[in-house]
Design a protein around this motif. Structure first.
Motif, mmCIF file in Angstrom:
data_model
loop_
_atom_site.group_PDB
_atom_site.id
_atom_site.type_symbol
_atom_site.label_atom_id
_atom_site.label_comp_id
_atom_site.label_asym_id
_atom_site.label_seq_id
_atom_site.Cartn_x
_atom_site.Cartn_y
_atom_site.Cartn_z
ATOM 1 N N ASP A 315 44.165 46.641 28.626
ATOM 2 C CA ASP A 315 45.340 45.802 28.413
ATOM 3 C C ASP A 315 46.521 46.640 27.943
ATOM 4 O O ASP A 315 47.680 46.334 28.234
ATOM 5 C CB ASP A 315 45.018 44.714 27.384
ATOM 6 C CG ASP A 315 46.155 43.707 27.269
ATOM 7 O OD1 ASP A 315 46.387 42.979 28.253
ATOM 8 O OD2 ASP A 315 46.820 43.659 26.217
ATOM 9 N N ASP A 316 46.231 47.718 27.209
ATOM 10 C CA ASP A 316 47.289 48.621 26.759
ATOM 11 C C ASP A 316 47.842 49.433 27.926
ATOM 12 O O ASP A 316 49.028 49.738 27.984
ATOM 13 C CB ASP A 316 46.742 49.558 25.681
ATOM 14 C CG ASP A 316 47.829 50.421 25.064
ATOM 15 O OD1 ASP A 316 48.591 49.886 24.240
ATOM 16 O OD2 ASP A 316 47.932 51.607 25.433
ATOM 17 N N GLN A 317 46.974 49.784 28.877
ATOM 18 C CA GLN A 317 47.416 50.605 30.010
ATOM 19 C C GLN A 317 48.163 49.785 31.048
ATOM 20 O O GLN A 317 49.114 50.261 31.660
ATOM 21 C CB GLN A 317 46.201 51.279 30.673
ATOM 22 C CG GLN A 317 45.536 52.335 29.809
ATOM 23 C CD GLN A 317 44.444 53.085 30.568
ATOM 24 O OE1 GLN A 317 43.386 52.537 30.870
ATOM 25 N NE2 GLN A 317 44.713 54.348 30.886
ATOM 26 N N GLN A 422 43.160 54.408 35.587
ATOM 27 C CA GLN A 422 43.464 53.033 35.184
ATOM 28 C C GLN A 422 44.953 52.791 34.960
ATOM 29 O O GLN A 422 45.422 51.656 35.052
ATOM 30 C CB GLN A 422 42.652 52.654 33.937
ATOM 31 C CG GLN A 422 41.194 52.431 34.277
ATOM 32 C CD GLN A 422 40.314 52.036 33.105
ATOM 33 O OE1 GLN A 422 39.179 51.633 33.317
ATOM 34 N NE2 GLN A 422 40.792 52.166 31.868
ATOM 35 N N PHE A 423 45.712 53.856 34.674
ATOM 36 C CA PHE A 423 47.159 53.702 34.520
ATOM 37 C C PHE A 423 47.795 53.179 35.804
ATOM 38 O O PHE A 423 48.873 52.604 35.785
ATOM 39 C CB PHE A 423 47.813 55.034 34.140
ATOM 40 C CG PHE A 423 47.759 55.343 32.673
ATOM 41 C CD1 PHE A 423 48.544 54.652 31.764
ATOM 42 C CD2 PHE A 423 46.922 56.345 32.196
ATOM 43 C CE1 PHE A 423 48.514 54.945 30.410
ATOM 44 C CE2 PHE A 423 46.879 56.644 30.842
ATOM 45 C CZ PHE A 423 47.669 55.943 29.957
ATOM 46 N N ARG A 424 47.125 53.422 36.946
ATOM 47 C CA ARG A 424 47.693 53.032 38.239
ATOM 48 C C ARG A 424 47.061 51.761 38.801
ATOM 49 O O ARG A 424 47.340 51.377 39.932
ATOM 50 C CB ARG A 424 47.564 54.180 39.238
ATOM 51 C CG ARG A 424 48.463 55.346 38.858
ATOM 52 C CD ARG A 424 48.264 56.553 39.756
ATOM 53 N NE ARG A 424 49.126 57.650 39.336
ATOM 54 C CZ ARG A 424 50.394 57.796 39.688
ATOM 55 N NH1 ARG A 424 50.964 56.924 40.497
ATOM 56 N NH2 ARG A 424 51.108 58.812 39.246
ATOM 57 N N PHE A 425 46.212 51.114 38.004
ATOM 58 C CA PHE A 425 45.678 49.821 38.429
ATOM 59 C C PHE A 425 46.773 48.758 38.321
ATOM 60 O O PHE A 425 47.660 48.867 37.480
ATOM 61 C CB PHE A 425 44.495 49.385 37.541
ATOM 62 C CG PHE A 425 43.221 50.160 37.748
ATOM 63 C CD1 PHE A 425 43.165 51.275 38.574
ATOM 64 C CD2 PHE A 425 42.049 49.775 37.101
ATOM 65 C CE1 PHE A 425 41.985 51.995 38.757
ATOM 66 C CE2 PHE A 425 40.865 50.479 37.266
ATOM 67 C CZ PHE A 425 40.834 51.587 38.089
ATOM 68 N N THR A 426 46.659 47.726 39.162
ATOM 69 C CA THR A 426 47.518 46.556 39.006
ATOM 70 C C THR A 426 46.723 45.475 38.275
ATOM 71 O O THR A 426 45.485 45.553 38.192
ATOM 72 C CB THR A 426 47.947 46.014 40.382
ATOM 73 O OG1 THR A 426 46.771 45.734 41.161
ATOM 74 C CG2 THR A 426 48.814 47.038 41.116
ATOM 75 N N PRO A 432 37.838 47.905 45.739
ATOM 76 C CA PRO A 432 38.157 49.027 46.634
ATOM 77 C C PRO A 432 39.460 49.744 46.252
ATOM 78 O O PRO A 432 39.525 50.977 46.297
ATOM 79 C CB PRO A 432 38.272 48.350 48.012
ATOM 80 C CG PRO A 432 37.403 47.133 47.905
ATOM 81 C CD PRO A 432 37.564 46.659 46.495
ATOM 82 N N GLN A 433 40.475 48.972 45.860
ATOM 83 C CA GLN A 433 41.735 49.606 45.444
ATOM 84 C C GLN A 433 41.527 50.460 44.190
ATOM 85 O O GLN A 433 42.017 51.594 44.097
ATOM 86 C CB GLN A 433 42.798 48.533 45.151
ATOM 87 C CG GLN A 433 43.309 47.810 46.389
ATOM 88 C CD GLN A 433 44.127 46.568 46.033
ATOM 89 O OE1 GLN A 433 44.078 46.073 44.899
ATOM 90 N NE2 GLN A 433 44.874 46.059 47.013
ATOM 91 N N ALA A 434 40.824 49.920 43.224
ATOM 92 C CA ALA A 434 40.581 50.659 41.978
ATOM 93 C C ALA A 434 39.729 51.901 42.243
ATOM 94 O O ALA A 434 39.934 52.958 41.641
ATOM 95 C CB ALA A 434 39.894 49.748 40.957
#
Ligand SMILES: [Ca+2]
Ligand SMILES: [Ca+2]
Ligand SMILES: [Ca+2]
Ligand SMILES: [Ca+2]
Ligand SMILES: [Zn+2]
Length: 465
Positions: A315-317, A422-426, A432-434
Protein backbone atom coordinates in the motif's frame (compact mmCIF):
# COMPACT_ATOMS: atom_id res chain seq x y z
CA UNK A 1 5.53 11.88 7.98
CA UNK A 2 8.82 10.49 6.86
CA UNK A 3 11.66 10.33 9.25
CA UNK A 4 15.23 11.12 8.47
CA UNK A 5 17.53 8.24 9.29
CA UNK A 6 20.09 8.85 11.95
CA UNK A 7 23.74 8.91 11.05
CA UNK A 8 25.93 9.23 14.09
CA UNK A 9 29.26 7.52 14.15
CA UNK A 10 30.86 6.53 17.39
CA UNK A 11 34.50 5.64 16.96
CA UNK A 12 36.71 3.89 19.47
CA UNK A 13 39.83 5.73 20.35
CA UNK A 14 41.90 2.67 19.55
CA UNK A 15 40.72 2.71 15.94
CA UNK A 16 41.41 6.34 15.31
CA UNK A 17 44.85 5.96 13.84
CA UNK A 18 43.30 4.54 10.68
CA UNK A 19 40.90 7.46 10.43
CA UNK A 20 43.49 10.17 10.84
CA UNK A 21 43.64 12.67 8.03
CA UNK A 22 46.58 14.25 6.28
CA UNK A 23 48.03 16.71 8.80
CA UNK A 24 51.53 15.84 9.94
CA UNK A 25 51.91 14.27 13.35
CA UNK A 26 52.70 16.68 16.12
CA UNK A 27 55.84 16.30 18.13
CA UNK A 28 55.33 14.54 21.46
CA UNK A 29 53.81 16.93 23.96
CA UNK A 30 53.16 19.66 21.38
CA UNK A 31 49.66 20.37 20.14
CA UNK A 32 48.85 21.03 16.51
CA UNK A 33 48.13 24.70 15.99
CA UNK A 34 44.72 24.41 14.42
CA UNK A 35 42.80 23.40 17.52
CA UNK A 36 40.32 25.01 19.89
CA UNK A 37 39.76 23.36 23.25
CA UNK A 38 36.11 22.54 23.83
CA UNK A 39 35.92 20.16 26.77
CA UNK A 40 37.84 18.62 29.67
CA UNK A 41 36.71 15.56 31.63
CA UNK A 42 38.18 13.76 34.62
CA UNK A 43 37.79 9.98 34.68
CA UNK A 44 38.82 7.33 37.20
CA UNK A 45 42.15 6.91 35.47
CA UNK A 46 43.02 10.32 34.15
CA UNK A 47 41.90 13.40 32.21
CA UNK A 48 40.54 13.82 28.72
CA UNK A 49 40.78 17.08 26.80
CA UNK A 50 38.82 17.50 23.60
CA UNK A 51 39.56 19.98 20.82
CA UNK A 52 37.69 21.22 17.78
CA UNK A 53 39.76 21.30 14.59
CA UNK A 54 39.73 24.73 12.96
CA UNK A 55 40.94 26.13 9.66
CA UNK A 56 41.77 29.84 9.60
CA UNK A 57 39.75 30.10 12.76
CA UNK A 58 36.66 28.42 11.34
CA UNK A 59 35.51 25.08 12.85
CA UNK A 60 36.06 22.08 10.57
CA UNK A 61 32.90 19.98 10.61
CA UNK A 62 33.56 16.57 12.21
CA UNK A 63 37.25 17.30 12.82
CA UNK A 64 38.47 16.58 16.35
CA UNK A 65 41.54 15.96 18.46
CA UNK A 66 41.78 14.54 21.97
CA UNK A 67 44.55 14.27 24.55
CA UNK A 68 44.24 11.59 27.22
CA UNK A 69 46.50 11.87 30.28
CA UNK A 70 46.71 8.84 32.54
CA UNK A 71 47.40 9.19 36.26
CA UNK A 72 51.00 8.03 35.71
CA UNK A 73 51.52 10.85 33.23
CA UNK A 74 51.30 8.72 30.09
CA UNK A 75 49.78 10.73 27.24
CA UNK A 76 47.92 9.38 24.25
CA UNK A 77 46.17 11.33 21.56
CA UNK A 78 43.33 10.71 19.16
CA UNK A 79 43.73 12.68 15.97
CA UNK A 80 40.47 12.98 14.02
CA UNK A 81 41.42 16.05 12.03
CA UNK A 82 40.12 16.11 8.48
CA UNK A 83 41.82 17.13 5.28
CA UNK A 84 40.93 20.63 4.11
CA UNK A 85 42.05 21.44 0.59
CA UNK A 86 40.64 23.33 -2.35
CA UNK A 87 38.62 25.72 -0.23
CA UNK A 88 37.39 28.43 -2.59
CA UNK A 89 36.64 31.09 0.00
CA UNK A 90 36.59 31.86 3.71
CA UNK A 91 33.96 34.58 3.41
CA UNK A 92 30.32 33.73 2.84
CA UNK A 93 28.68 34.87 -0.40
CA UNK A 94 25.34 33.41 0.71
CA UNK A 95 24.48 35.31 3.90
CA UNK A 96 23.66 33.80 7.25
CA UNK A 97 20.19 35.36 7.12
CA UNK A 98 19.42 33.81 3.75
CA UNK A 99 20.61 30.40 4.96
CA UNK A 100 18.42 30.63 8.05
CA UNK A 101 15.41 31.70 5.99
CA UNK A 102 15.88 28.83 3.55
CA UNK A 103 16.08 26.29 6.38
CA UNK A 104 13.07 27.82 8.15
CA UNK A 105 11.08 27.69 4.93
CA UNK A 106 11.83 24.04 4.46
CA UNK A 107 11.44 22.81 8.04
CA UNK A 108 8.69 25.17 9.13
CA UNK A 109 10.71 26.25 12.20
CA UNK A 110 13.33 28.92 12.85
CA UNK A 111 16.87 27.64 13.43
CA UNK A 112 17.92 28.09 17.04
CA UNK A 113 21.61 28.43 16.17
CA UNK A 114 23.73 29.02 13.11
CA UNK A 115 27.46 29.28 12.52
CA UNK A 116 29.97 29.19 9.72
CA UNK A 117 31.83 25.88 9.34
CA UNK A 118 34.15 24.23 6.84
CA UNK A 119 32.92 20.96 5.38
CA UNK A 120 36.21 19.06 4.90
CA UNK A 121 37.35 17.06 1.93
CA UNK A 122 39.51 17.29 -1.18
CA UNK A 123 37.25 20.14 -2.24
CA UNK A 124 36.36 21.65 1.09
CA UNK A 125 33.35 23.92 1.30
CA UNK A 126 32.38 26.84 3.46
CA UNK A 127 28.89 26.25 4.89
CA UNK A 128 26.35 27.55 7.34
CA UNK A 129 25.52 24.96 9.97
CA UNK A 130 22.06 25.48 11.47
CA UNK A 131 20.38 23.64 14.32
CA UNK A 132 16.60 23.71 14.16
CA UNK A 133 14.33 22.29 16.88
CA UNK A 134 11.39 20.30 15.46
CA UNK A 135 8.73 18.04 16.91
CA UNK A 136 10.91 15.04 16.04
CA UNK A 137 14.12 16.44 17.47
CA UNK A 138 16.81 18.83 16.35
CA UNK A 139 17.61 18.94 12.65
CA UNK A 140 21.16 19.88 11.64
CA UNK A 141 21.52 21.44 8.19
CA UNK A 142 24.64 22.34 6.25
CA UNK A 143 23.97 25.07 3.68
CA UNK A 144 26.69 25.91 1.16
CA UNK A 145 27.81 29.45 1.98
CA UNK A 146 28.70 30.02 -1.67
CA UNK A 147 25.72 28.66 -3.56
CA UNK A 148 23.01 28.25 -0.92
CA UNK A 149 22.67 24.54 -1.79
CA UNK A 150 21.73 22.19 1.05
CA UNK A 151 24.79 19.97 1.49
CA UNK A 152 23.19 17.73 4.10
CA UNK A 153 20.34 17.67 6.55
CA UNK A 154 19.78 15.17 9.31
CA UNK A 155 17.98 14.61 12.54
CA UNK A 156 20.50 14.52 15.37
CA UNK A 157 18.25 12.62 17.75
CA UNK A 158 19.86 9.55 19.22
CA UNK A 159 17.50 6.66 19.03
CA UNK A 160 17.02 4.47 22.03
CA UNK A 161 17.17 0.73 22.52
CA UNK A 162 14.99 -1.29 24.84
CA UNK A 163 14.74 -4.89 25.95
CA UNK A 164 11.90 -7.18 24.96
CA UNK A 165 10.79 -10.79 25.15
CA UNK A 166 9.39 -12.45 22.03
CA UNK A 167 8.80 -15.67 20.16
CA UNK A 168 10.96 -15.93 17.01
CA UNK A 169 9.23 -16.61 14.73
CA UNK A 170 6.84 -18.71 16.85
CA UNK A 171 6.98 -21.57 19.39
CA UNK A 172 6.13 -24.32 16.88
CA UNK A 173 9.12 -23.50 14.69
CA UNK A 174 11.46 -22.56 17.54
CA UNK A 175 10.78 -25.78 19.44
CA UNK A 176 10.09 -27.98 16.38
CA UNK A 177 6.91 -29.12 18.07
CA UNK A 178 3.62 -29.39 16.20
CA UNK A 179 1.80 -30.60 19.34
CA UNK A 180 1.83 -27.22 21.11
CA UNK A 181 -1.56 -25.60 21.61
CA UNK A 182 -2.87 -22.25 22.80
CA UNK A 183 -4.27 -23.47 26.16
CA UNK A 184 -6.23 -20.26 26.47
CA UNK A 185 -3.22 -17.94 26.42
CA UNK A 186 -1.60 -19.66 29.40
CA UNK A 187 2.12 -19.24 30.05
CA UNK A 188 2.66 -22.99 30.43
CA UNK A 189 6.02 -24.72 31.03
CA UNK A 190 6.51 -26.30 27.59
CA UNK A 191 6.58 -22.83 26.00
CA UNK A 192 9.29 -21.34 28.21
CA UNK A 193 12.14 -22.44 25.98
CA UNK A 194 10.58 -20.59 23.06
CA UNK A 195 11.07 -17.15 24.63
CA UNK A 196 13.87 -14.99 23.28
CA UNK A 197 15.30 -11.83 24.82
CA UNK A 198 15.80 -9.22 22.12
CA UNK A 199 16.92 -5.63 21.76
CA UNK A 200 14.10 -3.33 20.73
CA UNK A 201 15.78 -0.88 18.38
CA UNK A 202 14.87 2.52 16.93
CA UNK A 203 12.72 3.52 19.91
CA UNK A 204 12.04 7.24 20.16
CA UNK A 205 14.19 8.71 22.92
CA UNK A 206 12.45 10.53 25.70
CA UNK A 207 9.40 8.30 25.48
CA UNK A 208 8.36 5.36 27.65
CA UNK A 209 6.23 3.75 24.93
CA UNK A 210 6.72 1.35 22.02
CA UNK A 211 7.02 4.13 19.49
CA UNK A 212 9.92 4.30 17.12
CA UNK A 213 11.13 4.87 13.61
CA UNK A 214 9.32 1.91 12.09
CA UNK A 215 6.52 0.98 14.47
CA UNK A 216 3.99 2.95 16.48
CA UNK A 217 1.97 1.10 19.10
CA UNK A 218 -1.60 2.34 19.24
CA UNK A 219 -2.91 -0.57 21.32
CA UNK A 220 -5.15 0.35 24.25
CA UNK A 221 -3.96 0.41 26.88
CA UNK A 222 -0.43 0.63 25.50
CA UNK A 223 2.35 -0.72 27.69
CA UNK A 224 4.94 1.73 29.00
CA UNK A 225 8.35 1.37 30.61
CA UNK A 226 10.51 4.23 31.79
CA UNK A 227 13.52 1.88 31.72
CA UNK A 228 12.52 0.55 28.29
CA UNK A 229 12.28 -2.97 29.62
CA UNK A 230 9.34 -4.66 27.93
CA UNK A 231 9.48 -8.24 29.19
CA UNK A 232 6.10 -9.96 29.50
CA UNK A 233 4.85 -13.55 29.32
CA UNK A 234 2.45 -14.39 26.50
CA UNK A 235 -0.44 -14.33 28.96
CA UNK A 236 -0.08 -10.55 29.31
CA UNK A 237 -1.27 -8.14 26.60
CA UNK A 238 2.09 -6.39 26.52
CA UNK A 239 3.64 -9.49 24.95
CA UNK A 240 1.80 -9.03 21.65
CA UNK A 241 2.62 -5.32 21.61
CA UNK A 242 6.32 -6.13 21.99
CA UNK A 243 6.17 -8.92 19.39
CA UNK A 244 4.67 -6.57 16.82
CA UNK A 245 7.04 -3.69 17.53
CA UNK A 246 10.01 -6.04 17.21
CA UNK A 247 8.83 -7.90 14.09
CA UNK A 248 7.86 -4.82 12.12
CA UNK A 249 11.11 -3.08 13.03
CA UNK A 250 13.04 -6.19 12.02
CA UNK A 251 11.25 -6.24 8.65
CA UNK A 252 11.90 -2.58 7.97
CA UNK A 253 15.56 -2.88 8.99
CA UNK A 254 15.86 -5.75 6.52
CA UNK A 255 14.26 -3.65 3.78
CA UNK A 256 16.84 -0.94 4.47
CA UNK A 257 19.64 -3.49 4.32
CA UNK A 258 18.36 -4.49 0.89
CA UNK A 259 19.01 -0.88 -0.13
CA UNK A 260 15.50 0.54 -0.09
CA UNK A 261 15.18 3.83 1.76
CA UNK A 262 11.58 4.55 0.86
CA UNK A 263 9.45 1.43 1.32
CA UNK A 264 7.05 2.06 4.21
CA UNK A 265 9.87 4.03 5.81
CA UNK A 266 7.76 5.39 8.65
CA UNK A 267 6.44 4.50 12.09
CA UNK A 268 3.75 1.98 11.08
CA UNK A 269 0.67 2.17 13.31
CA UNK A 270 -0.40 -1.11 14.87
CA UNK A 271 -2.77 -2.39 17.53
CA UNK A 272 -2.91 -5.81 19.18
CA UNK A 273 -6.00 -4.97 21.22
CA UNK A 274 -9.63 -4.39 20.36
CA UNK A 275 -10.22 -7.27 17.91
CA UNK A 276 -11.25 -10.52 19.58
CA UNK A 277 -11.84 -12.42 16.33
CA UNK A 278 -9.30 -14.87 14.95
CA UNK A 279 -8.33 -12.44 12.23
CA UNK A 280 -5.97 -9.56 11.53
CA UNK A 281 -6.01 -6.85 8.94
CA UNK A 282 -4.27 -3.92 7.37
CA UNK A 283 -6.58 -0.95 6.98
CA UNK A 284 -5.31 1.25 4.13
CA UNK A 285 -7.72 4.08 4.89
CA UNK A 286 -5.93 4.77 8.17
CA UNK A 287 -2.64 2.98 7.36
CA UNK A 288 -2.85 0.76 10.44
CA UNK A 289 -2.39 -2.92 11.25
CA UNK A 290 -4.76 -4.59 13.71
CA UNK A 291 -3.99 -8.04 15.10
CA UNK A 292 -6.80 -10.10 16.60
CA UNK A 293 -6.76 -12.30 19.69
CA UNK A 294 -8.97 -15.21 18.59
CA UNK A 295 -7.42 -18.65 19.06
CA UNK A 296 -3.68 -18.15 19.47
CA UNK A 297 -3.24 -14.39 19.69
CA UNK A 298 -2.30 -13.46 16.14
CA UNK A 299 0.60 -11.29 17.28
CA UNK A 300 2.22 -14.28 18.99
CA UNK A 301 3.16 -15.50 15.52
CA UNK A 302 5.66 -13.37 13.60
CA UNK A 303 4.25 -14.71 10.36
CA UNK A 304 0.86 -13.13 10.96
CA UNK A 305 2.56 -9.81 11.70
CA UNK A 306 4.77 -10.07 8.62
CA UNK A 307 1.82 -11.02 6.42
CA UNK A 308 0.00 -7.84 7.47
CA UNK A 309 3.20 -5.85 7.12
CA UNK A 310 3.32 -7.13 3.54
CA UNK A 311 0.03 -5.34 2.90
CA UNK A 312 1.44 -2.15 4.44
CA UNK A 313 4.50 -2.42 2.16
CA UNK A 314 2.43 -2.72 -1.01
CA UNK A 315 0.00 0.00 0.00
CA UNK A 316 2.98 2.29 0.63
CA UNK A 317 4.47 1.48 -2.78
CA UNK A 318 1.26 1.70 -4.81
CA UNK A 319 -1.62 3.86 -3.57
CA UNK A 320 -4.81 1.83 -3.50
CA UNK A 321 -3.08 -1.44 -4.32
CA UNK A 322 -5.36 -4.47 -4.69
CA UNK A 323 -8.43 -2.89 -6.28
CA UNK A 324 -9.40 -6.10 -8.12
CA UNK A 325 -9.75 -9.69 -6.97
CA UNK A 326 -6.62 -10.75 -8.84
CA UNK A 327 -4.54 -7.87 -7.52
CA UNK A 328 -5.94 -8.67 -4.10
CA UNK A 329 -4.71 -12.24 -4.52
CA UNK A 330 -1.25 -10.88 -5.36
CA UNK A 331 -1.49 -8.90 -2.12
CA UNK A 332 -2.33 -11.98 -0.07
CA UNK A 333 0.27 -14.05 -1.87
CA UNK A 334 2.95 -11.44 -1.27
CA UNK A 335 1.94 -11.23 2.41
CA UNK A 336 2.37 -14.98 2.81
CA UNK A 337 5.63 -14.89 0.88
CA UNK A 338 6.91 -12.00 2.98
CA UNK A 339 6.13 -13.95 6.16
CA UNK A 340 8.03 -16.94 4.85
CA UNK A 341 11.07 -15.04 3.59
CA UNK A 342 11.34 -13.13 6.87
CA UNK A 343 11.28 -16.46 8.75
CA UNK A 344 13.78 -17.80 6.23
CA UNK A 345 16.46 -15.59 7.84
CA UNK A 346 16.83 -17.78 10.91
CA UNK A 347 14.29 -20.63 10.80
CA UNK A 348 15.22 -24.21 9.89
CA UNK A 349 13.52 -25.79 6.86
CA UNK A 350 12.64 -29.16 8.35
CA UNK A 351 10.18 -31.96 7.76
CA UNK A 352 8.43 -30.91 10.98
CA UNK A 353 8.18 -27.22 10.04
CA UNK A 354 8.78 -26.64 6.33
CA UNK A 355 9.54 -23.01 5.50
CA UNK A 356 6.65 -23.03 3.03
CA UNK A 357 4.19 -23.44 5.91
CA UNK A 358 2.64 -20.09 6.81
CA UNK A 359 1.66 -19.16 10.40
CA UNK A 360 2.63 -22.46 12.03
CA UNK A 361 1.65 -21.38 15.56
CA UNK A 362 -1.52 -19.41 14.86
CA UNK A 363 -2.75 -22.29 12.71
CA UNK A 364 -2.64 -24.78 15.61
CA UNK A 365 -5.95 -23.30 16.74
CA UNK A 366 -7.91 -24.11 13.58
CA UNK A 367 -6.14 -26.89 11.66
CA UNK A 368 -5.91 -30.60 12.46
CA UNK A 369 -3.30 -31.71 9.95
CA UNK A 370 0.39 -31.48 10.73
CA UNK A 371 2.25 -29.41 9.97
CA UNK A 372 -0.28 -26.79 11.02
CA UNK A 373 -0.34 -24.16 8.28
CA UNK A 374 -2.89 -21.48 7.48
CA UNK A 375 -1.63 -21.64 3.91
CA UNK A 376 1.49 -22.75 2.08
CA UNK A 377 3.78 -21.25 -0.53
CA UNK A 378 4.33 -24.53 -2.35
CA UNK A 379 0.88 -25.77 -3.41
CA UNK A 380 0.26 -27.30 -6.84
CA UNK A 381 -2.26 -24.63 -7.86
CA UNK A 382 -1.99 -23.24 -11.39
CA UNK A 383 -3.08 -20.02 -13.08
CA UNK A 384 -5.76 -19.50 -14.25
CA UNK A 385 -7.47 -22.88 -13.86
CA UNK A 386 -7.23 -23.05 -10.06
CA UNK A 387 -8.47 -19.50 -9.41
CA UNK A 388 -11.56 -19.70 -7.21
CA UNK A 389 -12.29 -16.00 -6.72
CA UNK A 390 -11.13 -15.85 -3.09
CA UNK A 391 -8.05 -13.69 -2.60
CA UNK A 392 -6.32 -15.79 0.07
CA UNK A 393 -6.80 -19.08 -1.76
CA UNK A 394 -5.80 -17.56 -5.10
CA UNK A 395 -2.82 -15.90 -3.45
CA UNK A 396 -1.22 -19.32 -3.06
CA UNK A 397 -0.54 -19.29 -6.80
CA UNK A 398 1.38 -16.02 -6.49
CA UNK A 399 3.21 -16.90 -3.26
CA UNK A 400 4.45 -20.16 -4.79
CA UNK A 401 5.83 -18.28 -7.80
CA UNK A 402 7.65 -15.81 -5.53
CA UNK A 403 8.98 -18.67 -3.40
CA UNK A 404 10.39 -20.27 -6.54
CA UNK A 405 11.97 -16.95 -7.54
CA UNK A 406 13.53 -16.94 -4.09
CA UNK A 407 14.91 -20.45 -4.52
CA UNK A 408 16.31 -19.63 -7.95
CA UNK A 409 17.86 -16.23 -7.21
CA UNK A 410 18.57 -16.57 -3.50
CA UNK A 411 16.89 -14.61 -0.74
CA UNK A 412 18.64 -11.26 -1.16
CA UNK A 413 18.44 -11.02 -4.94
CA UNK A 414 14.85 -12.29 -4.98
CA UNK A 415 13.66 -9.80 -2.39
CA UNK A 416 15.42 -6.86 -4.01
CA UNK A 417 13.83 -7.87 -7.31
CA UNK A 418 10.35 -8.43 -5.86
CA UNK A 419 10.24 -5.19 -3.87
CA UNK A 420 11.67 -3.15 -6.73
CA UNK A 421 9.18 -4.62 -9.21
CA UNK A 422 6.24 -3.78 -6.96
CA UNK A 423 6.90 -0.06 -7.44
CA UNK A 424 5.69 -0.56 -11.03
CA UNK A 425 2.54 -2.50 -10.19
CA UNK A 426 -0.82 -0.84 -10.78
CA UNK A 427 -3.64 -1.06 -8.19
CA UNK A 428 -5.46 -3.53 -10.49
CA UNK A 429 -2.43 -5.40 -11.82
CA UNK A 430 -2.99 -8.94 -13.10
CA UNK A 431 -0.71 -11.86 -12.28
CA UNK A 432 0.78 -11.98 -15.80
CA UNK A 433 1.43 -8.23 -15.74
CA UNK A 434 2.99 -8.39 -12.28
CA UNK A 435 5.07 -11.38 -13.36
CA UNK A 436 6.37 -9.54 -16.43
CA UNK A 437 7.30 -6.55 -14.25
CA UNK A 438 9.17 -8.86 -11.90
CA UNK A 439 11.04 -10.60 -14.73
CA UNK A 440 11.97 -7.25 -16.28
CA UNK A 441 13.25 -6.02 -12.92
CA UNK A 442 15.34 -9.16 -12.45
CA UNK A 443 16.88 -8.50 -15.86
CA UNK A 444 17.80 -4.90 -15.02
CA UNK A 445 19.16 -5.77 -11.58
CA UNK A 446 20.86 -9.08 -12.29
CA UNK A 447 20.93 -9.78 -16.02
CA UNK A 448 19.34 -12.17 -18.50
CA UNK A 449 20.04 -15.39 -16.61
CA UNK A 450 18.24 -14.12 -13.51
CA UNK A 451 15.41 -12.93 -15.71
CA UNK A 452 14.96 -16.34 -17.29
CA UNK A 453 15.10 -17.99 -13.86
CA UNK A 454 12.35 -15.66 -12.67
CA UNK A 455 10.35 -16.29 -15.82
CA UNK A 456 10.51 -20.04 -15.25
CA UNK A 457 9.08 -19.59 -11.76
CA UNK A 458 6.04 -17.82 -13.20
CA UNK A 459 5.81 -20.29 -16.10
CA UNK A 460 5.76 -23.18 -13.66
CA UNK A 461 2.59 -21.67 -12.13
CA UNK A 462 0.97 -21.05 -15.50
CA UNK A 463 1.17 -17.28 -14.96
CA UNK A 464 3.47 -16.74 -17.94
CA UNK A 465 3.61 -18.91 -21.01
CA1 LIG B 1 -0.94 -13.74 24.34
CA1 LIG C 1 2.41 2.60 6.28
CA1 LIG D 1 -5.28 -16.37 16.02
CA1 LIG E 1 6.42 -20.74 8.90
ZN1 LIG F 1 -3.90 -10.54 4.05
Amino acid sequence: MKKTPLVLASVLVTSLTTAVAAPAAAAPGALPGDLRQIQTRQSLLGSHVWYQQTYRGIPVFGGYYAVHRAADGAVTTADGRKTVTGLARTAAAFTEQRARSAVAGRLGRQPARSELVIVPGATAKLAWKTLTPTARGTVRSLVDAGSGAVLSEENTVRQANGTGQVFDPNPVVALQDESLTDQDDADYPALQAAYRRVTLRHLDPGKDTLQGSYANNISEPAVTSARRRYVYPRSEPGFEQVMTYHSMTKAEEYIHRLGFVDVNNEPQDYATTGLTEDNSYYDPSVDAITLGTGGVDDAEDDEVIWHEYGHAIQDDQVPGFGSTEEAGAIGEGFGDYWAVTMSQANSPDTAVTPLACVMDWDATAYTDDEPHCLRRTDTAKLYPGDLVGEVHADGEIWSHALWDVNKALGRTRANRTILEAQFRFTPDVTMPQAAEATVATARVLYGPRAASQARKAFQDRGILS
